[in-house]
Structures are given as C-alpha cells and as structure tokens.
Design a protein around this motif. Structure first.
Motif, PDB file in Angstrom:
ATOM      1  N   LEU A   1      32.451  47.656  39.759  1.00  0.00           N
ATOM      2  CA  LEU A   1      33.730  48.058  40.345  1.00  0.00           C
ATOM      3  C   LEU A   1      34.773  46.965  40.191  1.00  0.00           C
ATOM      4  CD1 LEU A   1      32.664  49.893  43.646  1.00  0.00           C
ATOM      5  CD2 LEU A   1      33.171  50.877  41.398  1.00  0.00           C
TER       6      LEU A   1
ATOM      7  N   ASN B   1      35.796  46.806  36.548  1.00  0.00           N
ATOM      8  CA  ASN B   1      36.628  47.944  36.165  1.00  0.00           C
ATOM      9  C   ASN B   1      38.039  47.864  36.725  1.00  0.00           C
ATOM     10  OD1 ASN B   1      34.514  48.978  34.734  1.00  0.00           O
ATOM     11  ND2 ASN B   1      34.042  50.652  36.125  1.00  0.00           N
ATOM     12  N   CYS B   2      38.254  46.950  37.656  1.00  0.00           N
ATOM     13  CA  CYS B   2      39.608  46.701  38.161  1.00  0.00           C
ATOM     14  C   CYS B   2      40.354  45.703  37.279  1.00  0.00           C
ATOM     15  CB  CYS B   2      39.551  46.181  39.598  1.00  0.00           C
ATOM     16  SG  CYS B   2      39.099  47.446  40.809  1.00  0.00           S
TER      17      CYS B   2
ATOM     18  N   ASN C   1      43.130  47.307  44.902  1.00  0.00           N
ATOM     19  CA  ASN C   1      42.498  48.013  43.785  1.00  0.00           C
ATOM     20  C   ASN C   1      40.987  48.122  43.980  1.00  0.00           C
ATOM     21  OD1 ASN C   1      44.904  48.449  42.438  1.00  0.00           O
ATOM     22  ND2 ASN C   1      44.720  46.611  41.152  1.00  0.00           N
TER      23      ASN C   1
ATOM     24  N   SER D   1      38.669  51.513  44.554  1.00  0.00           N
ATOM     25  CA  SER D   1      37.460  51.817  43.783  1.00  0.00           C
ATOM     26  C   SER D   1      36.277  52.105  44.696  1.00  0.00           C
ATOM     27  CB  SER D   1      37.119  50.662  42.836  1.00  0.00           C
ATOM     28  OG  SER D   1      38.091  50.533  41.833  1.00  0.00           O
TER      29      SER D   1
ATOM     30  N   THR E   1      35.835  56.398  43.524  1.00  0.00           N
ATOM     31  CA  THR E   1      35.442  56.288  42.119  1.00  0.00           C
ATOM     32  C   THR E   1      35.140  57.694  41.621  1.00  0.00           C
ATOM     33  OG1 THR E   1      34.572  54.036  42.292  1.00  0.00           O
ATOM     34  CG2 THR E   1      33.699  55.414  40.522  1.00  0.00           C
TER      35      THR E   1
END
Length: 406
Positions: free
Chosen positions: A300, A303-304, A322, A326, A330
């Motif tokens: 996570l 992915n930010c 952010n 997530s 998600t």
C-alpha cells in the motif's frame, strides 16, 4: 418393475429423500439412480472436506433466486433441528461453531457420506450407479430412459444438481436440458460462491497473503458488504467474504477492501500521523508494520508512490492522507470468476412458477424437485446443504402423499 419412488441423483438431497421416505414408510420400493460410479461424490468435497452440514441461522434472508420464498414454509416443517435430528438418527453427531456453522463431530465429510450410504443400505433402498437418465416421460407412470433401457416409477424426485463442481462430481446440468425440452422453464445458470478474477497488479504481489477486511461490492453504488479473511491470489481474490459477494459480482463491478473498517478515514489519518511521530527513525518499509499485515502495508505504501527505503520522518501530510485512503479504499475491478468447476453452488435453475409449494411440477404431476436444480442458492456457510436436506425431506413426504392418492 414399477418403483414407488425413483430418485434421480444420489447426492445430498437425493440420499436424504430416499432415507426419509423409507423411514416414513418401510414398505415403499425406492431406487436411487446415480450417474457416477458412487453416490455422494460432491458431498464428500464440501466444507473443505469437513462438510458444513447446516447453519443455525438458516432462514429466508440467506437465500437468493425465484424459489427462495419457499424456504419460509419448508424450514418451518423441516428445520435445522429436524435436519440435525435426522443425522443423529443415522449416526452423525453435530457440533455448532460460534458463527452458526454446523459440522459432523468427526469433521469429516466422508463420515456423512458413509452414514447416508449405510442408512440407505440398512433401509433396503436400491442404489443403481453408472445410470445417467437421458429422458423422462409421464403416462400412467413415469418412464426414465437411460443407455441400458428404462426404469419405471409412480413418482419421481429429481435431485440431479446443476453445474457447481463440474463433471468430476457429476455436475453437468444435462438433466435440466431434458426438463427444458419438456417445456419446464428455468433461470440462466451462473456460478455462485466462487473466487473472483480481478486486475492483478496488487494481488500477484500479495499472492498467498490472508488479511481481514470489510469487502464492499458495488456497481456505482454499494450492492453488498461482508467482513472476513480475504485471500490474494495470482488471478484475483478469494476467501469467505469474496465468496459471499461473488453471486452478484458481474464483470465490471468493483470490489473495495477496507483494511481499517473499525475507524473512519479521519481517525486513520490521526493514527498514521501519530505513527509518523513515534516511528520517525524507521523506514517506510515498516511504517504500517504492527497496524496491518506487513506485506500488505508495504504494498500500500509503495502504491502511493513512496520509496520503502525513505525515512518515515519524510512523510508529508498529503502522503499520510494517501496511505489512509489506501487503507480504507483499495479497489479491484472484477473481470469474471473462476467458473462452475470452482463454484460451490449454481445460481439459477427451475423457476418458482414451475412448481407448487410442495416443489411438485405443475406440468408433470408426481414429479418433484429437490436441491440445487431449483432456482435457489444460499450463502456460504452450510445454507445450501440445509436446503438440500430440507427439500429432500419435503419432497419425500409429498411423494408418499401422492402415492396414497393413486
């Protein structure tokens, strides 16, 4: 020979119907006609081999399809208690777990199949395996065609199932096609209680990881929510809450995972802000360690757009928001499911308008339907087996009443 009752299909519903009918009237001449080389082949695979035999919370709210309304009356007469008493009578003691799921005390599906086989034999029920029925006709009595000839019966209980589990467990849906050729209408068949295929950018990174999450299925607006352990796979998502929502997860719908369902978004932001202060000497790789599964947390954060090697102290307020987003939302686009062979039940089947409240055909009197072949499917957790057993008992009793009127 003309049998009193012929039962097509030696699965959960068919075996139960035969035994129940014979115990109600030992003089009946009953035959089970099974396409495979042995009965109970699908039942032996249920509950991951443990056989989730019923659920104490079985009621109309846990069922779907046009036939679900029948459960209200049927469960009143053939309740969870009735089913557990039936199994106790043939040697299966039942244990209930906290969530309402019930299992044989042995936790072996094979013991349930054995008990049903033993009871059928002890009651003098004839079982013919390797017998696939390819046609049914009704005159003064029913004739059931198979490759070796025909069998005749005064009443028939159809308990063939549909497509879940696939051909290895005898689920090919072929007899439904026979019935449709007789004018009996059905709802389109789709897999239910099945794993979902999704976009895999994240799921492949987390293959094999299990984590608790609130699962929301939506198509622009929420359709269903379930909480439980989600399993990430190379094709998408699995686990109990995914299986529960899968019935309505058509291609293009969206699965949203909330890994912090007990907190609001703002509460998560506050928690992460405090962690940033307390853990400022750590790297982002371990920022969420201890709050969520380590591998999930790392994915996570990554992915930010954040580097796992950077210091937690460098996280900005925007980064915190952010990450919080997530954790709370998600999303995965549903691309399909893993098909009938992997499904635990089939949605669809014979429509409610085709049968009366006794599950007797309106077109062919003396023909009854039990179990999955009807347009009804239950949630994951023993609800489908409860329906199989209850509908099997009901149709057995009604077939006996039908015989009395002849």
């Amino acid at each position: 020979m003309v049998y009193d009752i012929a039962i097509i299909g030696g699965g959960a519903a068919g075996l139960t119907a035969a035994i129940y009918a014979k115990t109600e009237n030992p003089k009946l001449n009953i035959v089970i006609l099974e396409a495979l080389d042995r009965v109970g082949k699908k039942l032996i695979t249920t509950g991951n081999g443990r056989c989730n035999i019923t659920n104490k919370y079985a009621d109309i709210t846990r069922y779907h399809g046009s036939c679900k309304d029948f459960t209200k009356g049927i469960f009143a007469d053939f309740s969870v208690q009735k089913v557990t008493d039936f199994f106790k009578g043939i040697g299966i003691d039942i244990v209930f777990e906290e969530d309402g799921r019930a299992y044989p005390r042995s936790y072996q599906a094979s013991s349930v199949v054995d008990a049903l086989r033993f009871a059928a034999e002890e009651n003098g029920i004839e079982v013919i395996t390797g017998c696939k029925i390819t046609d049914i006709k009704k005159q003064d009595y029913f004739t059931l065609k198979h490759d070796g000839g025909v069998y005749s019966a005064l009443t028939v209980i159809c308990a063939t199932g549909l497509l879940s589990g696939g051909k290895p467990v005898g689920s090919d849906g072929a007899f439904l096609e026979v019935l449709k050729a007789k004018g009996i209408r059905s709802q389109k068949l789709t897999p239910a209680i099945v794993q979902l295929k999704t976009d895999t950018a994240l799921t492949r990174q987390l293959k094999g990881v299990k984590v608790d999450a609130l699962v929301t299925l939506s198509n622009g607006k929420p359709m269903r929510q379930e909480f439980g352990e989600v399993l990430f796979t190379d094709y998408g998502l699995s686990g109990p809450p995914i299986l529960q929502v899968s019935r309505n997860a058509a291609e293009g719908t969206v699965i949203c995972l909330d890994f912090a369902h007990e907190y609001t978004f703002n509460e998560v932001v506050d928690i992460l802000t405090e962690r940033r202060e307390n853990l400022k000497k750590r790297t982002n790789e371990n920022f969420l360690t201890g709050f969520i599964n380590k591998r999930v947390g790392q994915c996570l954060v990554k992915n930010c757009g954040l580097s796992l090697g950077d210091s937690v102290s460098k996280l900005t307020d925007k980064d915190i928001k952010n990450i919080a987003f997530s954790l709370k939302k998600t999303e995965f686009k549903v691309l399909g499911n893993t098909g009938f062979n992997n499904s635990q039940v089939t949605a669809g089947g014979i429509l409610a308008d085709e049968v009366d409240e006794n599950l007797e055909s309106k077109r062919m009197k003396g023909l009854f339907f039990a179990g999955e072949i009807l347009d009804i499917d239950g949630d994951c957790g023993g609800f489908n087996l409860q329906w199989a057993f209850s509908s099997g008992m009901l149709t057995a009793g009604k077939a006996i009443e039908c015989l009395r009127s002849k």
